[in-house]
Write a protein that holds these residues in place. Structure first.
Motif, mmCIF file in Angstrom:
data_model
loop_
_atom_site.group_PDB
_atom_site.id
_atom_site.type_symbol
_atom_site.label_atom_id
_atom_site.label_comp_id
_atom_site.label_asym_id
_atom_site.label_seq_id
_atom_site.Cartn_x
_atom_site.Cartn_y
_atom_site.Cartn_z
ATOM 1 N N ALA A 48 0.830 -1.198 0.000
ATOM 2 C CA ALA A 48 0.000 0.000 0.000
ATOM 3 C C ALA A 48 0.867 1.253 0.000
ATOM 4 O O ALA A 48 1.927 1.286 0.635
ATOM 5 C CB ALA A 48 -0.938 0.019 1.204
ATOM 6 N N TYR A 49 0.405 2.246 -0.733
ATOM 7 C CA TYR A 49 1.054 3.555 -0.770
ATOM 8 C C TYR A 49 0.052 4.583 -0.261
ATOM 9 O O TYR A 49 -1.156 4.451 -0.470
ATOM 10 C CB TYR A 49 1.493 3.909 -2.194
ATOM 11 N N ARG A 50 0.574 5.593 0.409
ATOM 12 C CA ARG A 50 -0.300 6.640 0.956
ATOM 13 C C ARG A 50 0.222 8.014 0.563
ATOM 14 O O ARG A 50 1.410 8.304 0.710
ATOM 15 C CB ARG A 50 -0.375 6.529 2.479
ATOM 16 N N LEU A 56 -4.969 10.556 -10.912
ATOM 17 C CA LEU A 56 -4.170 9.379 -10.548
ATOM 18 C C LEU A 56 -4.462 8.122 -11.385
ATOM 19 O O LEU A 56 -3.516 7.475 -11.862
ATOM 20 C CB LEU A 56 -4.339 9.085 -9.058
ATOM 21 N N PRO A 57 -5.726 7.712 -11.591
ATOM 22 C CA PRO A 57 -5.961 6.462 -12.339
ATOM 23 C C PRO A 57 -5.348 6.465 -13.737
ATOM 24 O O PRO A 57 -4.659 5.504 -14.122
ATOM 25 C CB PRO A 57 -7.496 6.377 -12.399
ATOM 26 N N SER A 60 -10.728 8.763 4.121
ATOM 27 C CA SER A 60 -9.661 8.497 3.168
ATOM 28 C C SER A 60 -10.281 8.120 1.835
ATOM 29 O O SER A 60 -11.447 7.717 1.773
ATOM 30 C CB SER A 60 -8.780 7.348 3.681
ATOM 31 N N LEU A 61 -9.527 8.258 0.761
ATOM 32 C CA LEU A 61 -9.889 7.706 -0.539
ATOM 33 C C LEU A 61 -8.994 6.504 -0.785
ATOM 34 O O LEU A 61 -7.777 6.595 -0.605
ATOM 35 C CB LEU A 61 -9.665 8.729 -1.657
ATOM 36 N N HIS A 62 -9.575 5.370 -1.213
ATOM 37 C CA HIS A 62 -8.803 4.167 -1.482
ATOM 38 C C HIS A 62 -9.012 3.740 -2.931
ATOM 39 O O HIS A 62 -10.146 3.739 -3.420
ATOM 40 C CB HIS A 62 -9.249 3.010 -0.581
ATOM 41 N N PHE A 64 -1.089 -6.937 -6.675
ATOM 42 C CA PHE A 64 -2.008 -5.842 -6.400
ATOM 43 C C PHE A 64 -1.378 -4.879 -5.404
ATOM 44 O O PHE A 64 -0.511 -5.249 -4.607
ATOM 45 C CB PHE A 64 -3.319 -6.373 -5.811
ATOM 46 N N MET A 65 -1.823 -3.645 -5.450
ATOM 47 C CA MET A 65 -1.410 -2.669 -4.445
ATOM 48 C C MET A 65 -2.553 -1.681 -4.238
ATOM 49 O O MET A 65 -3.421 -1.526 -5.100
ATOM 50 C CB MET A 65 -0.140 -1.936 -4.863
ATOM 51 N N GLU A 66 -2.575 -1.058 -3.096
ATOM 52 C CA GLU A 66 -3.598 -0.071 -2.774
ATOM 53 C C GLU A 66 -2.947 1.290 -2.619
ATOM 54 O O GLU A 66 -1.836 1.397 -2.093
ATOM 55 C CB GLU A 66 -4.310 -0.461 -1.473
ATOM 56 N N VAL A 67 -3.632 2.328 -3.078
ATOM 57 C CA VAL A 67 -3.177 3.700 -2.869
ATOM 58 C C VAL A 67 -4.245 4.418 -2.048
ATOM 59 O O VAL A 67 -5.432 4.373 -2.384
ATOM 60 C CB VAL A 67 -2.940 4.444 -4.203
ATOM 61 N N GLN A 68 -3.821 5.048 -0.976
ATOM 62 C CA GLN A 68 -4.718 5.823 -0.118
ATOM 63 C C GLN A 68 -4.370 7.308 -0.251
ATOM 64 O O GLN A 68 -3.190 7.660 -0.309
ATOM 65 C CB GLN A 68 -4.575 5.404 1.341
#
Length: 329
Positions: free
Chosen positions: A132-134, A165-166, A212-214, A225-229
């Motif tokens: 995950a990245y924040r 971002l997307p 937060s936005l995820h 996979f990875m998540e960006v917050q």
């Protein structure tokens, strides 16, 4: 029943703990024909592989750095940080067992019976945030317009950045995943063409005030996979040192105990074991643990040098507004 707690007092490294826990859990699962524990083993193997073979993270973080450079160029007046981490072993273990408890409880409450193993296994295949990245940003007060609220201005830029971002990530080899309607945004600041990708915890604030936005993306080069917050500083403070952090621990214990009371003990081995593993982790006294590169005075004062409790950092980038100290006439 084997639990992670059994391996946290030996002075081993996190990798050694993972190897022993995985080995013993696999052996027990084969003896008892426990399909969920075998999935648990695969879950632990994924974490081990991330920690052992993380060369791809260098390439991945460099792509993330491209967005950091974009923001520094487009928003030089903003202060912001980029952080990346691999989920900690204790948090990952809590989440895996928590998913089991939650799903069986919800299914039992609705149907009066227990879910088929196939459905439970499908539920447990949905982990997307091992990596995950924040991005945390703030509009410095010295750049606010007369009468402008700092948090309102920060949120405006947060959504503006979320709109970009997307597409930015897609151009660099990532595939943006749909959020499948979970926490779909109602904010007019988020463009319609990206709303399907975000889980918006800003519009629908939780009881503890978490915001937060995820967004989840798939890295095609590393096949992970990875998540960006995305958060404002105020949101991040609430999550890290505010009520969303402090009350979450106690509230989770209350919720877990309520589920235990609703499910007759001994009727569903998958629920019983997951509940017990989760509760033992919640009751850990971190100062008593003996894990290499980890120490704690208590459950608040923690020095985690191995990713056991707080996760292993991949990158820290910090941009302080280059105009933050300008003299304003």
């Amino acid at each position: 029943m084997i639990t992670l707690n059994d391996y946290l007092y030996s002075g081993d490294t996190v990798l050694k703990i993972l190897q022993k826990y995985t080995r013993d859990l696999r052996k027990e699962a084969k003896l008892t024909h426990n399909e969920i524990d075998l999935m648990h083993v695969n879950f632990l193997i994924q974490i081990t592989e991330l920690l052992e073979h993380n060369d791809f993270l260098t390439a991945q973080s460099q792509k993330i750095r491209e967005f950091y450079k974009y923001m520094a160029h487009e928003y030089p007046f903003l202060a912001f940080t980029f952080k990346g981490r691999i989920k900690s072993l204790i948090r990952a273990e809590e989440k895996f067992n928590g998913y089991i408890v939650e799903y069986i409880y919800d299914y039992y409450t609705k149907h009066g019976t227990y879910p088929p193993v196939s459905e439970l296994k499908n539920k447990l295949s949905c982990f997307r945030d091992f990596i995950a990245y924040r991005i945390v940003l703030c509009m410095p007060k010295c750049h606010l317009k007369p009468g402008e609220d700092q948090e309102t201005a920060s949120i405006r830029y947060l959504y503006e950045i979320a709109n970009v971002l997307p597409g930015f990530l897609e151009e660099r080899g990532f595939t943006v995943e749909s959020a499948y309607g979970v926490k779909k945004s109602t904010s007019p600041l988020l463009n319609e063409d990206v709303k399907t990708y975000y889980r918006d915890y800003i519009c629908g604030t939780s009881g503890e005030g978490y915001q937060s936005l995820h967004i989840t993306v798939y890295d095609n080069s590393s096949r992970s996979f990875m998540e960006v917050q995305l958060r404002t500083q105020k949101m991040d403070d609430t999550a890290e040192i505010g009520p969303a952090n402090h009350l979450g621990y106690e509230k989770k214990q209350q919720d877990e105990r309520a589920r235990r009371d609703a499910i007759p003990e001994g009727e569903c081995v998958y629920f019983d074991e997951a509940y017990e593993r989760g509760m033992r982790l919640l009751q850990l006294e971190l100062a008593d643990l003996d894990v290499n590169m980890f120490s704690a005075v208590d459950n608040s004062l923690i020095n985690d040098g191995c990713g056991l409790f707080r996760g292993r950092l991949i990158l820290p980038y910090e941009h302080l507004s280059r105009f933050q100290n300008d003299v304003i006439d």
